[in-house]
Design a protein around this motif. Structure first.
Motif, PDB file in Angstrom:
ATOM      1  N   MET A  98      24.761  42.246 -30.276  1.00  0.00           N
ATOM      2  CA  MET A  98      24.079  41.172 -31.006  1.00  0.00           C
ATOM      3  C   MET A  98      22.759  41.713 -31.547  1.00  0.00           C
ATOM      4  SD  MET A  98      25.976  38.326 -30.791  1.00  0.00           S
ATOM      5  CE  MET A  98      27.335  39.422 -31.176  1.00  0.00           C
ATOM      6  N   PRO A  99      22.322  41.259 -32.727  1.00  0.00           N
ATOM      7  CA  PRO A  99      21.106  41.799 -33.330  1.00  0.00           C
ATOM      8  C   PRO A  99      19.857  41.546 -32.485  1.00  0.00           C
ATOM      9  CG  PRO A  99      22.395  40.596 -34.955  1.00  0.00           C
ATOM     10  CD  PRO A  99      23.015  40.338 -33.615  1.00  0.00           C
ATOM     11  N   VAL A 100      19.007  42.583 -32.399  1.00  0.00           N
ATOM     12  CA  VAL A 100      17.712  42.456 -31.734  1.00  0.00           C
ATOM     13  C   VAL A 100      16.677  43.210 -32.564  1.00  0.00           C
ATOM     14  CG1 VAL A 100      18.165  44.456 -30.253  1.00  0.00           C
ATOM     15  CG2 VAL A 100      16.466  42.771 -29.558  1.00  0.00           C
ATOM     16  N   PHE A 101      15.458  42.695 -32.588  1.00  0.00           N
ATOM     17  CA  PHE A 101      14.399  43.311 -33.397  1.00  0.00           C
ATOM     18  C   PHE A 101      13.136  43.390 -32.561  1.00  0.00           C
ATOM     19  CE2 PHE A 101      10.928  43.370 -36.495  1.00  0.00           C
ATOM     20  CZ  PHE A 101      11.382  44.307 -37.422  1.00  0.00           C
ATOM     21  N   LYS A 102      12.478  44.539 -32.587  1.00  0.00           N
ATOM     22  CA  LYS A 102      11.231  44.740 -31.845  1.00  0.00           C
ATOM     23  C   LYS A 102      10.047  44.466 -32.770  1.00  0.00           C
ATOM     24  CE  LYS A 102       8.717  46.772 -28.430  1.00  0.00           C
ATOM     25  NZ  LYS A 102       7.372  46.422 -28.878  1.00  0.00           N
ATOM     26  N   VAL A 103       9.159  43.563 -32.333  1.00  0.00           N
ATOM     27  CA  VAL A 103       7.937  43.281 -33.086  1.00  0.00           C
ATOM     28  C   VAL A 103       6.752  43.901 -32.337  1.00  0.00           C
ATOM     29  CG1 VAL A 103       8.763  41.191 -34.256  1.00  0.00           C
ATOM     30  CG2 VAL A 103       7.763  41.006 -31.973  1.00  0.00           C
ATOM     31  N   PRO A 104       5.670  44.250 -33.041  1.00  0.00           N
ATOM     32  CA  PRO A 104       4.564  44.930 -32.357  1.00  0.00           C
ATOM     33  C   PRO A 104       3.740  44.024 -31.434  1.00  0.00           C
ATOM     34  CG  PRO A 104       4.062  44.643 -34.693  1.00  0.00           C
ATOM     35  CD  PRO A 104       5.473  44.201 -34.497  1.00  0.00           C
ATOM     36  N   PHE A 105       3.776  42.720 -31.679  1.00  0.00           N
ATOM     37  CA  PHE A 105       2.992  41.794 -30.869  1.00  0.00           C
ATOM     38  C   PHE A 105       3.919  40.884 -30.057  1.00  0.00           C
ATOM     39  CE2 PHE A 105      -0.315  41.855 -34.552  1.00  0.00           C
ATOM     40  CZ  PHE A 105      -0.741  43.125 -34.165  1.00  0.00           C
ATOM     41  N   ASN A 106       3.333  39.988 -29.292  1.00  0.00           N
ATOM     42  CA  ASN A 106       4.122  39.044 -28.490  1.00  0.00           C
ATOM     43  C   ASN A 106       4.684  37.947 -29.379  1.00  0.00           C
ATOM     44  OD1 ASN A 106       1.315  39.590 -26.638  1.00  0.00           O
ATOM     45  ND2 ASN A 106       3.260  40.227 -25.784  1.00  0.00           N
ATOM     46  N   GLY A 107       5.994  37.695 -29.235  1.00  0.00           N
ATOM     47  CA  GLY A 107       6.635  36.660 -30.031  1.00  0.00           C
ATOM     48  C   GLY A 107       6.206  35.269 -29.593  1.00  0.00           C
ATOM     49  N   TYR A 108       6.021  34.373 -30.556  1.00  0.00           N
ATOM     50  CA  TYR A 108       5.613  32.999 -30.249  1.00  0.00           C
ATOM     51  C   TYR A 108       6.570  31.947 -30.799  1.00  0.00           C
ATOM     52  CZ  TYR A 108       1.283  33.067 -27.656  1.00  0.00           C
ATOM     53  OH  TYR A 108       0.376  33.178 -26.643  1.00  0.00           O
ATOM     54  N   SER A 109       7.161  32.221 -31.948  1.00  0.00           N
ATOM     55  CA  SER A 109       8.014  31.213 -32.581  1.00  0.00           C
ATOM     56  C   SER A 109       8.997  31.914 -33.509  1.00  0.00           C
ATOM     57  CB  SER A 109       7.143  30.225 -33.372  1.00  0.00           C
ATOM     58  OG  SER A 109       7.933  29.282 -34.062  1.00  0.00           O
ATOM     59  N   VAL A 110      10.199  31.347 -33.613  1.00  0.00           N
ATOM     60  CA  VAL A 110      11.204  31.884 -34.525  1.00  0.00           C
ATOM     61  C   VAL A 110      11.873  30.714 -35.241  1.00  0.00           C
ATOM     62  CG1 VAL A 110      12.940  31.989 -32.672  1.00  0.00           C
ATOM     63  CG2 VAL A 110      13.235  33.392 -34.723  1.00  0.00           C
ATOM     64  N   LYS A 111      12.080  30.845 -36.548  1.00  0.00           N
ATOM     65  CA  LYS A 111      12.675  29.775 -37.347  1.00  0.00           C
ATOM     66  C   LYS A 111      13.657  30.343 -38.372  1.00  0.00           C
ATOM     67  CE  LYS A 111      10.132  26.440 -35.540  1.00  0.00           C
ATOM     68  NZ  LYS A 111       8.922  25.909 -36.136  1.00  0.00           N
ATOM     69  N   PHE A 112      14.893  29.826 -38.337  1.00  0.00           N
ATOM     70  CA  PHE A 112      15.871  30.177 -39.358  1.00  0.00           C
ATOM     71  C   PHE A 112      15.471  29.545 -40.692  1.00  0.00           C
ATOM     72  CE2 PHE A 112      18.688  30.802 -35.656  1.00  0.00           C
ATOM     73  CZ  PHE A 112      19.315  31.986 -36.006  1.00  0.00           C
ATOM     74  N   SER A 113      15.751  30.235 -41.787  1.00  0.00           N
ATOM     75  CA  SER A 113      15.523  29.679 -43.115  1.00  0.00           C
ATOM     76  C   SER A 113      16.494  28.528 -43.375  1.00  0.00           C
ATOM     77  CB  SER A 113      15.721  30.756 -44.182  1.00  0.00           C
ATOM     78  OG  SER A 113      15.862  30.175 -45.469  1.00  0.00           O
ATOM     79  N   PRO A 114      16.004  27.432 -43.983  1.00  0.00           N
ATOM     80  CA  PRO A 114      16.915  26.352 -44.359  1.00  0.00           C
ATOM     81  C   PRO A 114      17.728  26.685 -45.610  1.00  0.00           C
ATOM     82  CG  PRO A 114      14.675  25.779 -44.994  1.00  0.00           C
ATOM     83  CD  PRO A 114      14.593  27.095 -44.270  1.00  0.00           C
ATOM     84  N   PHE A 115      17.383  27.790 -46.277  1.00  0.00           N
ATOM     85  CA  PHE A 115      18.046  28.151 -47.536  1.00  0.00           C
ATOM     86  C   PHE A 115      19.054  29.284 -47.381  1.00  0.00           C
ATOM     87  CE2 PHE A 115      14.083  26.157 -48.863  1.00  0.00           C
ATOM     88  CZ  PHE A 115      14.519  25.295 -49.854  1.00  0.00           C
ATOM     89  N   TYR A 116      18.709  30.285 -46.543  1.00  0.00           N
ATOM     90  CA  TYR A 116      19.550  31.485 -46.433  1.00  0.00           C
ATOM     91  C   TYR A 116      19.937  31.710 -44.977  1.00  0.00           C
ATOM     92  CZ  TYR A 116      17.296  32.146 -50.961  1.00  0.00           C
ATOM     93  OH  TYR A 116      16.818  31.959 -52.224  1.00  0.00           O
ATOM     94  N   GLU A 117      21.229  31.815 -44.724  1.00  0.00           N
ATOM     95  CA  GLU A 117      21.681  31.916 -43.337  1.00  0.00           C
ATOM     96  C   GLU A 117      21.261  33.223 -42.665  1.00  0.00           C
ATOM     97  OE1 GLU A 117      26.164  33.483 -43.224  1.00  0.00           O
ATOM     98  OE2 GLU A 117      25.979  31.579 -44.295  1.00  0.00           O
ATOM     99  N   SER A 118      20.893  34.210 -43.449  1.00  0.00           N
ATOM    100  CA  SER A 118      20.562  35.517 -42.869  1.00  0.00           C
ATOM    101  C   SER A 118      19.051  35.751 -42.728  1.00  0.00           C
ATOM    102  CB  SER A 118      21.171  36.633 -43.719  1.00  0.00           C
ATOM    103  OG  SER A 118      20.666  36.554 -45.046  1.00  0.00           O
ATOM    104  N   GLN A 119      18.233  34.783 -43.103  1.00  0.00           N
ATOM    105  CA  GLN A 119      16.777  34.979 -43.034  1.00  0.00           C
ATOM    106  C   GLN A 119      16.144  34.176 -41.909  1.00  0.00           C
ATOM    107  OE1 GLN A 119      14.398  34.569 -46.584  1.00  0.00           O
ATOM    108  NE2 GLN A 119      15.725  35.917 -47.764  1.00  0.00           N
ATOM    109  N   LEU A 120      15.138  34.788 -41.256  1.00  0.00           N
ATOM    110  CA  LEU A 120      14.363  34.047 -40.274  1.00  0.00           C
ATOM    111  C   LEU A 120      12.923  34.529 -40.270  1.00  0.00           C
ATOM    112  CD1 LEU A 120      15.366  35.234 -36.695  1.00  0.00           C
ATOM    113  CD2 LEU A 120      16.558  36.056 -38.684  1.00  0.00           C
ATOM    114  N   ALA A 121      12.028  33.623 -39.881  1.00  0.00           N
ATOM    115  CA  ALA A 121      10.600  33.926 -39.789  1.00  0.00           C
ATOM    116  C   ALA A 121      10.206  33.965 -38.320  1.00  0.00           C
ATOM    117  CB  ALA A 121       9.784  32.874 -40.537  1.00  0.00           C
ATOM    118  N   VAL A 122       9.286  34.875 -37.990  1.00  0.00           N
ATOM    119  CA  VAL A 122       8.836  35.021 -36.609  1.00  0.00           C
ATOM    120  C   VAL A 122       7.313  35.053 -36.586  1.00  0.00           C
ATOM    121  CG1 VAL A 122       8.960  36.411 -34.502  1.00  0.00           C
ATOM    122  CG2 VAL A 122      10.902  36.380 -36.085  1.00  0.00           C
TER     123      VAL A 122
END
Length: 321
Positions: A1-25
């Motif tokens: 399953m996809p995993v992504f490493k961010v440089p800081f501590n994650g706080y929130s994740v939101k899928f795009s309402p327009f594109y099924e493959s996009q998300l904001a963190v």
């Protein structure tokens, strides 16, 4: 399953309402206590060009303080709103170069902004809630807030627009209450003394506009019907520590996702006796962000203080390659 490493501590994740493959963190340095923040826009990448890289970063935006939450515009596919620890609400436009962003920085809150939520009915306005005990209503085209809602006696951790009524929203506070508001009314229309400890999150049922869930430091999630709120419809116990976020499924009316300081993501069906239908312990630190895709049924995303973002299908192991 996809995993992504961010440089800081994650706080929130939101899928795009327009594109099924996009998300904001939304992320924050040093566990959000002190330091910078970064807003990431990620793309699930099944493309042949990136076979070994299931998640790629489309863009990122740096902030001087931590980013605690984010939400996508419901009317512009490139617009994201960010809640920032310096008390500002920032708007970013992905169609513009990083140097042109943020396109707006709204500085009215006097303490950290903890959540933002975009109106899914009217699609022209959004809410911000803050540790200054207030909620503010904004429209994209105005440089100042439309209204400030002041009733809570402590930090407002979460706000959520009703999915059917354009003027109705809920707020969850450290004062142990959830409140229902109508922006046309001078004061809140309902006060839910929902928990005996701080309430960290709330969300509306997407199929019943009178049903709301609250999540608390008391480790429980409670489901309420605002038409008769003396006793909860359901009490969901199973988390070992405070429940940080709660989210109703966009596909199944009785299904709820939650994440907790116990480092797990849980899936619940509050209409059945054995309500806990899934538990995922893939994070190794506090799990503070969870979302469900509106486009793909059962697709979940989570982030936490372990600086990881996971995207997986319910029933699968988030850590599976």
């Amino acid at each position: 399953m996809p995993v992504f490493k961010v440089p800081f501590n994650g706080y929130s994740v939101k899928f795009s309402p327009f594109y099924e493959s996009q998300l904001a963190v939304a992320t924050a340095q040093n566990f959000g206590i002190l330091g910078n923040g970064r807003l990431h826009v990620l793309q699930l990448s099944p493309s042949p060009a990136n076979p070994g890289q299931p998640i790629i970063e489309l863009s990122s935006f740096d902030t001087a303080d931590g980013v605690y939450d984010c939400c996508w515009s419901e009317s512009h596919d490139s617009l994201i709103v960010a809640a920032v620890a310096d008390g500002s609400v920032k708007l970013y436009d992905l169609s513009l170069p990083p140097t042109a962003n943020p396109i707006r920085s709204l500085q009215e809150h006097t303490r950290e902004v903890h959540s933002v939520d975009y109106n899914v009915v009217r699609k022209d306005s959004f809410l911000s809630s803050s540790w200054d005990d207030t909620v503010k209503l904004w429209t994209v085209d105005r440089p100042s807030s439309v209204r400030t809602f002041k009733e809570h006696a402590y930090c407002v951790y979460s706000t959520a627009w009703n999915p059917r009524h354009a003027d109705v929203f809920a707020s969850a506070s450290g004062d142990c209450t959830a409140r229902i508001w109508d922006v046309r009314e001078p004061a809140s229309t309902m006060i839910l003394p929902a928990h005996e400890f701080e309430i960290l999150s709330c969300d509306w049922n997407k199929y019943d506009d009178c049903v709301i869930a609250t999540a608390s430091v008391d480790k429980s999630i409670k489901v309420w019907d605002v038409r008769s709120f003396r006793v909860p419809v359901a009490v969901l116990n199973g988390h070992g520590y405070a429940v940080r976020k709660v989210k109703f499924s966009p596909h199944r009316g009785s299904v709820i996702a939650s994440c907790s300081y116990d480092m797990t993501v849980c899936l619940w069906d509050y209409m059945v006796e054995d309500a806990l239908i899934g538990r995922y312990d893939h994070h190794t630190e506090f799990t503070v962000g969870v979302d469900m895709s509106v486009h793909v049924e059962g697709l979940l995303a989570s982030t936490g203080w372990d600086e990881l973002v996971y995207v997986w299908q319910h029933g699968m192991d988030p850590r599976a390659p």
